[in-house]
Design a protein around this motif. Structure first.
Motif, PDB file in Angstrom:
ATOM      1  N   VAL A 204      16.149  87.425 -47.747  1.00  0.00           N
ATOM      2  CA  VAL A 204      16.825  86.457 -48.613  1.00  0.00           C
ATOM      3  C   VAL A 204      16.605  85.063 -48.036  1.00  0.00           C
ATOM      4  O   VAL A 204      16.579  84.870 -46.820  1.00  0.00           O
ATOM      5  CB  VAL A 204      18.338  86.744 -48.760  1.00  0.00           C
ATOM      6  CG1 VAL A 204      18.573  88.009 -49.534  1.00  0.00           C
ATOM      7  CG2 VAL A 204      19.012  86.824 -47.401  1.00  0.00           C
ATOM      8  N   GLY A 205      16.418  84.112 -48.922  1.00  0.00           N
ATOM      9  CA  GLY A 205      16.217  82.726 -48.508  1.00  0.00           C
ATOM     10  C   GLY A 205      16.992  81.800 -49.418  1.00  0.00           C
ATOM     11  O   GLY A 205      17.041  82.002 -50.636  1.00  0.00           O
ATOM     12  N   PHE A 206      17.613  80.782 -48.829  1.00  0.00           N
ATOM     13  CA  PHE A 206      18.463  79.854 -49.577  1.00  0.00           C
ATOM     14  C   PHE A 206      17.968  78.424 -49.398  1.00  0.00           C
ATOM     15  O   PHE A 206      17.432  78.054 -48.350  1.00  0.00           O
ATOM     16  CB  PHE A 206      19.905  79.932 -49.062  1.00  0.00           C
ATOM     17  CG  PHE A 206      20.506  81.296 -49.096  1.00  0.00           C
ATOM     18  CD1 PHE A 206      21.222  81.730 -50.203  1.00  0.00           C
ATOM     19  CD2 PHE A 206      20.341  82.170 -48.032  1.00  0.00           C
ATOM     20  CE1 PHE A 206      21.780  82.989 -50.234  1.00  0.00           C
ATOM     21  CE2 PHE A 206      20.885  83.441 -48.061  1.00  0.00           C
ATOM     22  CZ  PHE A 206      21.600  83.850 -49.165  1.00  0.00           C
ATOM     23  N   GLY A 207      18.162  77.622 -50.434  1.00  0.00           N
ATOM     24  CA  GLY A 207      17.827  76.216 -50.385  1.00  0.00           C
ATOM     25  C   GLY A 207      18.523  75.488 -51.521  1.00  0.00           C
ATOM     26  O   GLY A 207      19.365  76.048 -52.220  1.00  0.00           O
ATOM     27  N   GLU A 208      18.142  74.247 -51.721  1.00  0.00           N
ATOM     28  CA  GLU A 208      18.660  73.506 -52.865  1.00  0.00           C
ATOM     29  C   GLU A 208      18.000  74.010 -54.153  1.00  0.00           C
ATOM     30  O   GLU A 208      16.928  74.603 -54.128  1.00  0.00           O
ATOM     31  CB  GLU A 208      18.382  72.010 -52.695  1.00  0.00           C
ATOM     32  CG  GLU A 208      19.108  71.373 -51.524  1.00  0.00           C
ATOM     33  CD  GLU A 208      18.803  69.902 -51.411  1.00  0.00           C
ATOM     34  OE1 GLU A 208      18.025  69.373 -52.239  1.00  0.00           O
ATOM     35  OE2 GLU A 208      19.345  69.259 -50.494  1.00  0.00           O
ATOM     36  N   ASP A 209      18.653  73.782 -55.280  1.00  0.00           N
ATOM     37  CA  ASP A 209      18.081  74.140 -56.570  1.00  0.00           C
ATOM     38  C   ASP A 209      17.106  73.060 -57.004  1.00  0.00           C
ATOM     39  O   ASP A 209      17.519  71.968 -57.403  1.00  0.00           O
ATOM     40  CB  ASP A 209      19.182  74.318 -57.614  1.00  0.00           C
ATOM     41  CG  ASP A 209      18.612  74.542 -59.015  1.00  0.00           C
ATOM     42  OD1 ASP A 209      17.435  74.938 -59.116  1.00  0.00           O
ATOM     43  OD2 ASP A 209      19.345  74.311 -59.989  1.00  0.00           O
ATOM     44  N   HIS A 210      15.813  73.393 -56.933  1.00  0.00           N
ATOM     45  CA  HIS A 210      14.766  72.481 -57.428  1.00  0.00           C
ATOM     46  C   HIS A 210      14.158  73.009 -58.720  1.00  0.00           C
ATOM     47  O   HIS A 210      13.108  72.526 -59.147  1.00  0.00           O
ATOM     48  CB  HIS A 210      13.684  72.301 -56.360  1.00  0.00           C
ATOM     49  CG  HIS A 210      14.160  71.673 -55.094  1.00  0.00           C
ATOM     50  ND1 HIS A 210      14.613  70.372 -55.019  1.00  0.00           N
ATOM     51  CD2 HIS A 210      14.286  72.180 -53.843  1.00  0.00           C
ATOM     52  CE1 HIS A 210      14.973  70.082 -53.793  1.00  0.00           C
ATOM     53  NE2 HIS A 210      14.781  71.163 -53.036  1.00  0.00           N
ATOM     54  N   PHE A 211      14.809  74.005 -59.340  1.00  0.00           N
ATOM     55  CA  PHE A 211      14.250  74.655 -60.515  1.00  0.00           C
ATOM     56  C   PHE A 211      14.912  74.212 -61.812  1.00  0.00           C
ATOM     57  O   PHE A 211      14.283  74.182 -62.858  1.00  0.00           O
ATOM     58  CB  PHE A 211      14.386  76.176 -60.384  1.00  0.00           C
ATOM     59  CG  PHE A 211      13.676  76.750 -59.194  1.00  0.00           C
ATOM     60  CD1 PHE A 211      12.347  77.102 -59.266  1.00  0.00           C
ATOM     61  CD2 PHE A 211      14.342  76.926 -57.983  1.00  0.00           C
ATOM     62  CE1 PHE A 211      11.686  77.615 -58.181  1.00  0.00           C
ATOM     63  CE2 PHE A 211      13.690  77.453 -56.881  1.00  0.00           C
ATOM     64  CZ  PHE A 211      12.356  77.798 -56.976  1.00  0.00           C
ATOM     65  N   SER A 212      16.197  73.876 -61.760  1.00  0.00           N
ATOM     66  CA  SER A 212      16.909  73.511 -62.975  1.00  0.00           C
ATOM     67  C   SER A 212      16.480  72.117 -63.466  1.00  0.00           C
ATOM     68  O   SER A 212      16.135  71.251 -62.663  1.00  0.00           O
ATOM     69  CB  SER A 212      18.420  73.496 -62.731  1.00  0.00           C
ATOM     70  OG  SER A 212      18.874  74.782 -62.346  1.00  0.00           O
ATOM     71  N   ASP A 213      16.509  71.950 -64.770  1.00  0.00           N
ATOM     72  CA  ASP A 213      16.139  70.654 -65.355  1.00  0.00           C
ATOM     73  C   ASP A 213      17.240  69.623 -65.085  1.00  0.00           C
ATOM     74  O   ASP A 213      18.422  69.957 -65.018  1.00  0.00           O
ATOM     75  CB  ASP A 213      15.937  70.798 -66.867  1.00  0.00           C
ATOM     76  CG  ASP A 213      14.746  71.693 -67.172  1.00  0.00           C
ATOM     77  OD1 ASP A 213      13.807  71.751 -66.342  1.00  0.00           O
ATOM     78  OD2 ASP A 213      14.758  72.357 -68.235  1.00  0.00           O
TER      79      ASP A 213
END
Length: 213
Positions: A204-213
């Protein structure tokens, strides 16, 4: 009579010695806790955790010095302590935190202590997915990205067959806040393509959401 008493005394010691042996050999030190979420300040992670964050952190020699990465190499329980979307992972001894500007920007781990047979891995995968669902995480809305199907025997056979050739996974989001990559892969004795001997690992890997518009 004396010999019988002596025999009884010697025999009577064995249960006590056995219980002492069990007590000594089954003793485990308390597990450390690592309490972190993406965006959490370094000093807060140090303060909230029993895991020795400062000892396990590589420091970048800038002016002033700042934390670069923290490495997990001993058993620890990781709690992702977001108030709404938090959870606690199973014990692990693998993982790393990436830092930028004294804040956590990435967290990667395998929520297990070793590679395991498929049935054990897929059961853990199902438990993790249910935990993430309850915490409000949902798949990124793109084609082909969905919860991994593990409910039926057919689902499990299909997944195991795929894992002999490639890993499988899902991207989960807390929109505009966090992203989570959940992967399962065949890790050992995969070339044999034997369901009974292959061993598996979940990442599992976590980060900021860079996918949402």
């Amino acid at each position: 009579m004396i010999s019988r008493i002596t025999e009884w005394r010697c025999y009577g010691r064995w249960p006590a010695l056995f219980l002492l042996y069990i007590g000594l050999t089954s003793f485990h030190y308390p597990l450390d806790f690592l309490v972190v979420h993406i965006g959490k300040p370094y000093e807060s992670v140090v303060q909230d955790s029993t895991f020795p964050v400062t000892w396990k952190t590589a420091v970048y020699p800038s002016d002033p010095p700042h934390p670069s990465s923290t490495w997990i190499t001993s058993p620890v329980i990781i709690t992702f302590d977001d108030e709404q979307h938090g959870f606690t992972l199973p014990v692990t001894k693998f993982g790393a935190i990436g830092w930028s500007d004294f804040k956590a920007i990435t967290l990667s781990t395998s929520p297990m202590l070793e590679t395991v047979p498929f049935e054990q891995a897929v059961n853990l995968l199902g438990e993790l997915q249910q935990m993430f669902k309850k915490a409000g995480w949902s798949p990124e809305a793109v084609e082909g990205n969905d919860w991994l199907k593990t409910e039926t025997q057919e689902d499990k056979v299909r997944l195991q067959t795929k894992l002999f050739d490639q890993m499988d996974g899902v991207i989960l989001l807390i929109p505009h806040k966090y992203s989570l990559f959940l992967h399962i892969k065949c890790y050992a004795r995969c070339d044999e393509r034997n369901p009974e001997t292959a061993k598996y690992l979940i990442d599992v890997g976590f980060g900021e959401d860079h996918f949402s518009d």
